[in-house]
Motif scaffolding. Structure first.
Motif, short mmCIF file in Angstrom:
data_model
loop_
_atom_site.label_atom_id
_atom_site.label_comp_id
_atom_site.label_asym_id
_atom_site.label_seq_id
_atom_site.Cartn_x
_atom_site.Cartn_y
_atom_site.Cartn_z
N PRO A 87 0.79 -1.23 0.00
CA PRO A 87 0.00 0.00 0.00
C PRO A 87 0.82 1.28 0.00
O PRO A 87 0.29 2.34 -0.35
CB PRO A 87 -0.84 -0.12 1.29
CG PRO A 87 -0.12 -1.08 2.14
CD PRO A 87 0.58 -2.02 1.24
N LEU A 88 2.12 1.23 0.38
CA LEU A 88 2.91 2.46 0.45
C LEU A 88 3.89 2.63 -0.70
O LEU A 88 4.45 3.72 -0.89
CB LEU A 88 3.70 2.51 1.77
CG LEU A 88 2.89 2.81 3.03
CD1 LEU A 88 3.79 2.80 4.25
CD2 LEU A 88 2.17 4.15 2.92
N ALA A 89 4.13 1.58 -1.49
CA ALA A 89 5.13 1.65 -2.54
C ALA A 89 4.66 2.40 -3.78
O ALA A 89 5.45 2.65 -4.69
CB ALA A 89 5.59 0.24 -2.93
N ALA A 90 3.38 2.75 -3.83
CA ALA A 90 2.86 3.49 -4.98
C ALA A 90 3.59 4.82 -5.14
O ALA A 90 4.01 5.44 -4.16
CB ALA A 90 1.36 3.74 -4.79
N ASN A 91 3.74 5.27 -6.38
CA ASN A 91 4.47 6.51 -6.66
C ASN A 91 3.82 7.73 -6.01
O ASN A 91 4.50 8.68 -5.65
CB ASN A 91 4.55 6.73 -8.18
CG ASN A 91 5.48 5.73 -8.84
OD1 ASN A 91 6.44 5.27 -8.22
ND2 ASN A 91 5.18 5.36 -10.08
N ASP A 92 2.48 7.70 -5.88
CA ASP A 92 1.80 8.86 -5.30
C ASP A 92 1.66 8.75 -3.80
O ASP A 92 0.92 9.50 -3.18
CB ASP A 92 0.43 9.08 -5.96
CG ASP A 92 -0.33 7.78 -6.17
OD1 ASP A 92 0.11 6.73 -5.65
OD2 ASP A 92 -1.38 7.81 -6.86
N ARG A 93 2.37 7.81 -3.20
CA ARG A 93 2.46 7.74 -1.75
C ARG A 93 3.94 7.92 -1.36
O ARG A 93 4.41 9.02 -1.27
CB ARG A 93 1.86 6.44 -1.21
CG ARG A 93 0.33 6.43 -1.38
CD ARG A 93 -0.38 5.52 -0.43
NE ARG A 93 -1.83 5.64 -0.58
CZ ARG A 93 -2.70 4.94 0.09
NH1 ARG A 93 -2.29 4.03 0.97
NH2 ARG A 93 -3.99 5.11 -0.09
N CYS A 94 4.65 6.80 -1.16
CA CYS A 94 6.04 6.92 -0.72
C CYS A 94 7.05 6.46 -1.77
O CYS A 94 8.25 6.69 -1.63
CB CYS A 94 6.26 6.11 0.56
SG CYS A 94 5.16 6.57 1.91
#
Length: 880
Positions: free
Chosen positions: A65-72
């Protein structure tokens, strides 16, 4: 739930199951839309496979859930600007290594990655939504922690800081008391004056957009009440009103650091006039603890969440967004609008508000639930009243007349609606499945409510872990006519036409119909944040070498009396099930006597709620890793003063390891007709077996009766077995506690219920009474009900005529009140008896039922049971 179960860390991994289906008919009446946040941000992992099961668990719970470009993922990966590559998009194994440096699996909420987001670093929901983003990340870390340590038997208890009780400066309870001590408090440049000058645009009940707390209200008494828990007179620098300005940089009026210093000086001037409370030097005390700082999180698992789709826990405590902490993408953050307030105990108080998700995120429910053809809606709720009708607790809809599913409250009923192939004629899912009117299951108290649906049985409702027994008249069907353009709402419909008033403590969606056992499991776990609070007794056990280890710096304490503690609501704490823990990793047995535990708060013993004064026993063994030694199965409610971040607790013991404190009441003396050659006191308390025998004699119901009480849900012997340990064990009047009275009342209710159900025995106690008559049919309540009860309980012929009549007056008044429990409504700011119950179609009074018609004979029996319980559960039976 046993202590071991409470301490266990249970697997709670969300299952992902994406399924597609068509859209149902009916247009959308949706009024509001909010962003659901990003889904995958265009990132798909293509690196080396996880090297172990532990890393795979990390990937599912935290990394994905956090590896997305628009997150972290844009920064915290090689080539990005971040300093720690905890979501390394090239190699999940390297990411796992890095992530371990920025999280705390023992205490997820204090993880560095959580703190950074809370401070405003890259919150993907936008500026002002930092609390929701931090709550979401905390959920990711908690799931990773639960997976990592799921084989451990207990929560890891660690030695706590050494803190001496006392020295607390308590904010006065009322504004008048505060002003008497510090007349300048409301003046310009002083504490309340500064807040009124610079914060009234938001933190006032009369502001254009009111935001709690209202410590800048024009009404000084309201402002002071809101301010009490936001200032710390013992440590002014730790006051929330100061920290919000600096370092949190919240709405400063010029320079944040200077503004914070100005407020700090004002708090310090106020604190200087308050005398510090000092602990009575004669008490035998433990070390002190502060819940928010010293507590160890105890809510590590236990819920059934294998089929979880969405979950809102209301942890944020501030802001206008509620995070979906399920970890199932896309998440459904809910935007808040209307009148609401956050609860300190994890919850949201809805007054006239709505929490609504965006269409894109809400479509997750369409994908997940249509695919399985099943669902469960689970909510912990506390309705504000039982007079609201068609009030939506949870909805997945486009408006009041267009919905896929709805869970709502109508008066004393919970109702579930589901659009399916067997309700094709209705876009709203009618007819509703409702709980039985006579059961009156919806109450203005905290309740666990679950609505399930499956293709065979259709809808089922559960309240407090128990199936209501109400059968779906249309049965089950397919969910192939759902509309995927609808939105999730809590507390209202999308149009705002169906407001529900009350407190929401948790809401969750599962893509399977939970079984009765799974519903009961989630009810048993409870709701809200729970902690273990460890009170050091090492200083009192100076003869036990294994309890303390000295070092060149600070001594380390290893021996503790531990309580499970939670903030029960906005004004109280729950302390329960104390046990002894020995945390020395080198082992070493302990062996000592303990008697009488009293709880202290902010330098003094609390005046109400001392439920552990009769605890007594011998503590032995207790090596690290051994099962905790339970001291008492009881719990108690204590009043909140400052709040979880400031209130300082300690324990005082009557006796421990051969030492005694001033709270010691001396030897417990049994009651006999003659004691030590002297006449004994005239008043004593019946013990557990005597109370049981007395109730049997008064009612004529055998102690082994197999009639099941509708009040307790148990037979007489089952009820006695459940409450026996909470009844008086000794006859000494000085040892009597409020918990004894509550247990006796439950037992009396079981006996009275059995009495009214048994025709011959009922006729023997209430000769001439016809319980088949309506409650308003001219029954002689005084002669046929009140008089037999008083004469049996107080022994006929012994009472003075005037005194007997006075007692009959009291019972008759009680019966009269019981027969006319019409609901109260809020008019002009005051709760009054509903002036027009017929217009609201009330069905909740004992005197009047639907359309103001007299109730049936079942209500007469209820009145008799209530009067019987009140008399036979009173001091008339307890005292001898």
């Amino acid at each position: 739930m046993t202590l071991i179960r409470k301490l266990s860390l249970v697997l709670a991994l969300s299952a992902l199951g994406a399924c597609s289906g068509g859209s149902g008919g009916g247009g959308s009446e949706r009024q509001v839309d909010v962003s659901s946040g990003p889904s995958s941000g265009g990132f798909v992992y293509a690196g080396p496979a996880p090297a172990s099961d532990e890393i795979q668990q990390f990937k599912q719970s935290f990394y994905d859930p956090l590896a997305a470009n628009d997150r972290c993922g844009e920064c915290h990966t090689p080539g990005g600007s971040g300093t720690t590559f905890f979501v390394n998009q090239d190699n999940v194994n390297d990411a796992w290594q890095a992530a371990r440096t920025v999280v705390s699996l023992n205490d997820p909420a204090v993880s560095a990655v959580v703190r950074r987001v809370a401070e405003g670093h890259n919150c993907w929901l936008g500026v002002g939504q930092e609390e929701a983003c931090a709550t979401t990340v905390t959920g990711y870390v908690e799931r990773w922690a639960a997976e990592t340590v799921r084989t451990a038997a207990t929560v890891q208890l660690l030695p706590r800081r050494a803190l001496d009780p006392g020295g607390a400066r308590v904010v006065p309870a009322a504004l008048t008391d505060a002003v008497a001590l510090y007349p300048a408090l409301e003046s310009s440049g002083e504490l309340m004056g500064l807040l009124a000058e610079y914060c009234a645009d938001c933190h006032s009940d009369t502001a254009p957009t009111p935001q709690v707390p209202y410590f800048a209200s024009a009404d000084a008494s309201i402002a002071f009440e809101a301010l009490r828990s936001r200032i710390n007179l013992s440590q002014p620098q730790a006051s929330r009103v100061v920290l919000r300005l600096y370092p949190e940089l919240h709405n400063c009026w010029s320079n944040c650091e200077e503004n914070a210093a100005e407020l700090l000086s004002a708090v310090e001037r106020f604190a200087a006039v308050i005398d510090a409370t000092e602990v009575d030097p004669g008490l035998l005390i433990s070390g002190a603890q502060v819940l928010a700082e010293d507590g160890i999180i105890a809510t590590a698992g236990g819920r059934h969440e294998s089929d979880l789709v969405a979950k809102w826990e209301f942890r944020e405590g501030a802001g206008s967004t509620v995070a979906d902490t399920s970890g199932v993408l896309p998440e459904i953050p809910l935007a808040l609008s209307g009148e609401y307030s956050w609860m300190a105990s994890w919850g949201l108080r809805m007054i006239n508000a709505r929490a609504q998700g965006g269409v894109a995120g809400s479509a997750k429910l369409f994908d997940q639930l249509v695919g399985t053809g099943e669902y469960s809606i689970e909510a912990w709720v506390a309705p504000a009243n039982v007079s609201q009708e068609q009030a939506w607790i949870f909805g997945y809809s486009g408006g009041p007349d267009n919905s896929n599913l709805v869970l709502r409250q109508s008066l004393y009923n919970y109702e579930g609606l589901t659009r399916s192939s067997v309700t094709e004629q209705s876009n709203s899912g009618e007819p509703a499945l409702a709980t039985d009117d006579n059961a009156e299951l919806a109450q203005a108290t905290l309740q666990h409510v679950v609505l399930t649906y499956d293709p065979v049985a259709g809808r089922r409702l559960y309240v407090n872990g128990v199936y209501t027994g109400d059968v779906d008249s249309v049965g089950g069907g397919l969910l192939n006519n759902w509309n995927e353009s609808f939105a999730v709402t809590l507390g209202n419909s999308t149009s705002g036409a169906n407001p529900w008033a009350g407190a929401l403590r948790l809401a969750a969606v599962h893509n399977r119909a939970l079984s009765a056992a799974q519903v009961a499991q989630n009810f048993d776990v409870g709701v809200g944040q729970k902690y273990y609070l460890l009170f050091s007794v090492s200083e009192l056990l100076d003869g036990e070498a294994s309890c303390t280890r000295s070092s060149n710096r600070e001594p380390v304490n290893y021996c503790y009396v531990v309580f499970e503690v939670s903030q029960f609501d906005d004004s109280a704490y729950l302390f329960s099930e104390p046990f002894f823990a020995h945390l020395n990793p080198d082992g070493g047995d302990v062996n000592f006597d303990l008697r009488g535990i009293r709880i202290g708060l902010n330098g003094r013993l609390v005046g109400v709620g001392q439920a552990f004064v009769n605890v007594t026993g011998r503590v032995s063994g207790g090596n690290l890793g051994a099962l905790p030694e339970l001291l008492s199965p009881m719990g108690t409610i204590l009043a909140l003063e400052y709040g979880a971040e400031q209130d300082e607790f300690f324990l005082a013991f009557d006796a421990l390891a051969g030492r005694s404190g001033v709270a010691d009441d001396g030897d417990v003396e049994s009651w006999f007709p003659v004691y030590n050659g002297q006449p004994a006191p005239d008043v004593a308390i019946r013990t557990f077996d005597e109370i049981n025998a007395t109730l049997s004699a008064l009612t004529g119901v055998p102690t082994g009766s197999n009639l099941v009480s509708q009040v307790t849900g148990k037979t007489v012997p089952e009820t006695f077995g459940a409450v026996r340990r909470a009844l008086p064990g000794i006859a000494d009047f000085n040892a009597f506690m409020s918990s004894h009275q509550m247990a006796a009342t439950q037992l009396a209710a079981a006996y009275c219920d059995a009495l009214v159900q048994d025709g011959p025995r009922r006729a023997a106690v209430f000769p001439g009474l016809n319980v088949a008559a309506a409650v308003d049919s001219g029954i002689d309540w005084r002669g046929l009900v009140a008089a037999p009860l008083i004469d049996r309980a107080a022994n006929a012929g012994l009472l003075d005529v005037d005194y007997r009549n006075a007692m009959l007056d009291e019972v008759e008044l009680l019966i009269s009140d019981s027969r006319d429990l019409k609901p109260y409504v809020l008019l002009n700011g005051s709760w009054v008896s509903d002036p027009n119950p017929a217009a609201h179609n009330k069905r909740d009074g004992l005197m009047f039922c639907e359309n103001d018609a007299p109730c049936g004979p079942g209500k007469t029996a209820e009145v008799v049971k209530a009067a019987c319980t009140a008399v036979f559960g009173s001091a008339l039976v307890m005292i001898k």
